[in-house]
Design a protein around this motif. Sequence first.
Motif, PDB file in Angstrom:
ATOM      1  N   UNK A  54       0.875  -1.150   0.001  1.00 34.33           N
ATOM      2  CA  UNK A  54       0.115  -0.167   0.077  1.00 34.33           C
ATOM      3  C   UNK A  54       0.721   1.367  -0.059  1.00 34.33           C
ATOM      4  N   UNK A  55       0.439   2.309  -0.843  1.00 36.79           N
ATOM      5  CA  UNK A  55       1.124   3.695  -0.619  1.00 36.79           C
ATOM      6  C   UNK A  55      -0.034   4.507   0.356  1.00 36.79           C
ATOM      7  N   UNK A  56       0.225   4.701   1.504  1.00 32.78           N
ATOM      8  CA  UNK A  56      -0.492   5.599   2.491  1.00 32.78           C
ATOM      9  C   UNK A  56       0.001   6.959   2.796  1.00 32.78           C
ATOM     10  N   UNK A  57      -0.741   7.876   3.224  1.00 32.53           N
ATOM     11  CA  UNK A  57      -0.506   9.222   3.715  1.00 32.53           C
ATOM     12  C   UNK A  57      -0.683   9.317   5.150  1.00 32.53           C
ATOM     13  N   UNK A  58      -0.104   9.135   5.961  1.00 35.45           N
ATOM     14  CA  UNK A  58      -0.203   9.158   7.601  1.00 35.45           C
ATOM     15  C   UNK A  58      -0.787  10.274   8.080  1.00 35.45           C
ATOM     16  N   UNK A  59      -2.003  10.080   8.744  1.00 31.84           N
ATOM     17  CA  UNK A  59      -2.528  10.995   9.403  1.00 31.84           C
ATOM     18  C   UNK A  59      -2.482  11.100  10.651  1.00 31.84           C
ATOM     19  N   UNK A  60      -2.329  10.099  11.524  1.00 32.65           N
ATOM     20  CA  UNK A  60      -2.154  10.222  13.141  1.00 32.65           C
ATOM     21  C   UNK A  60      -2.149   8.836  13.470  1.00 32.65           C
ATOM     22  N   UNK A  61      -2.251   8.547  14.810  1.00 33.55           N
ATOM     23  CA  UNK A  61      -2.131   7.224  15.662  1.00 33.55           C
ATOM     24  C   UNK A  61      -3.323   7.145  16.502  1.00 33.55           C
ATOM     25  N   UNK A  62      -3.750   5.885  16.716  1.00 37.31           N
ATOM     26  CA  UNK A  62      -4.990   5.630  17.413  1.00 37.31           C
ATOM     27  C   UNK A  62      -4.737   4.588  18.447  1.00 37.31           C
ATOM     28  N   UNK A  63      -5.017   4.468  19.654  1.00 37.06           N
ATOM     29  CA  UNK A  63      -4.836   3.510  20.377  1.00 37.06           C
ATOM     30  C   UNK A  63      -6.385   3.121  20.449  1.00 37.06           C
ATOM     31  N   UNK A 113      -3.562   5.702  11.438  1.00 36.67           N
ATOM     32  CA  UNK A 113      -4.777   6.181  10.470  1.00 36.67           C
ATOM     33  C   UNK A 113      -4.151   7.227   9.229  1.00 36.67           C
ATOM     34  N   UNK A 114      -4.666   6.558   8.312  1.00 40.42           N
ATOM     35  CA  UNK A 114      -3.881   7.165   7.021  1.00 40.42           C
ATOM     36  C   UNK A 114      -4.908   7.071   5.926  1.00 40.42           C
ATOM     37  N   UNK A 115      -4.455   7.741   5.030  1.00 43.45           N
ATOM     38  CA  UNK A 115      -5.378   7.737   3.644  1.00 43.45           C
ATOM     39  C   UNK A 115      -4.593   6.605   2.575  1.00 43.45           C
ATOM     40  N   UNK A 116      -5.272   5.850   2.458  1.00 49.84           N
ATOM     41  CA  UNK A 116      -4.918   4.633   1.469  1.00 49.84           C
ATOM     42  C   UNK A 116      -5.011   4.992   0.077  1.00 49.84           C
ATOM     43  N   UNK A 117      -4.024   5.082  -0.790  1.00 47.03           N
ATOM     44  CA  UNK A 117      -4.226   5.282  -2.082  1.00 47.03           C
ATOM     45  C   UNK A 117      -4.809   4.190  -2.858  1.00 47.03           C
TER      46      UNK A 117
END
Length: 245
Positions: A165-174, A182-186
């Motif tokens: 996958x190519x992903x744009x990182x957005x943050x982390x979640x527990x 948490x990311x946008x998956x292309x």
Amino acid sequence: MNRTERLYALVEELRAIAPRPRTVGWLATRFEVSGRTVQRDLQALMESGVPVRCEAGRRGGWFIDPGMTLPPVNLTSEEALAVAAALAGAESSTPFSSGARGAMRKLAAALSADAASSVRDLASRIHVLPGRTSAGVLRTVELAVLERRLLRIRYADAAGCESSRLVEPGGLLCAEGGWYLLAWCRLREAGRGFRLDRIRAAEPLDERCEPRPLSMLDQGLAGRVGSPVSLSSLAGERSPSPPLP
């Protein structure tokens, strides 16, 4: 004054006059100890990560870089124990946990002798089993989130099937006892939550990503984070869980 209190006082003295230096002789007189003791204390502070530095010359001495430290923080005993518990409970697969050990040392050095003793006692009674996330993957994800850098990951779903996958990182979640990227998956052209312990490999790319609002990554989560919600409550509920990639 015991050594722990003196270490804290040394940092405060250097911070108060930063960026000007203090000589070892001046500090030895100020704290009524030998120059060798002051030199040993300053060396210990530097080795523990405190940004104290030594400059040679007639106008040299020891100084602290004000741009590399936080201002003094006065914690109650209860607050100090809460921080200590969080640091001691940060397992190796917890994002940014690599700094926990150093932070614990600095916390103990900034407290009174009794409070520091309580912190050390509490830390000695908290035991965490190592996680399954690769240290290399975790560090790569941490930096990608900080730098908003596009990631190429090899990811295994719940059945063990792997995909690239190519992903744009957005943050982390527990959530539910696990950590997610948490990311946008292309590939899916949608927001996704990738379990960190299922990311088999991660490679940072040169491309920088524009920040996306949380609502694009997970609408349900965005609605809940908008209200005063603790991480513990997020982890204790099932819906909405991060979408499966």
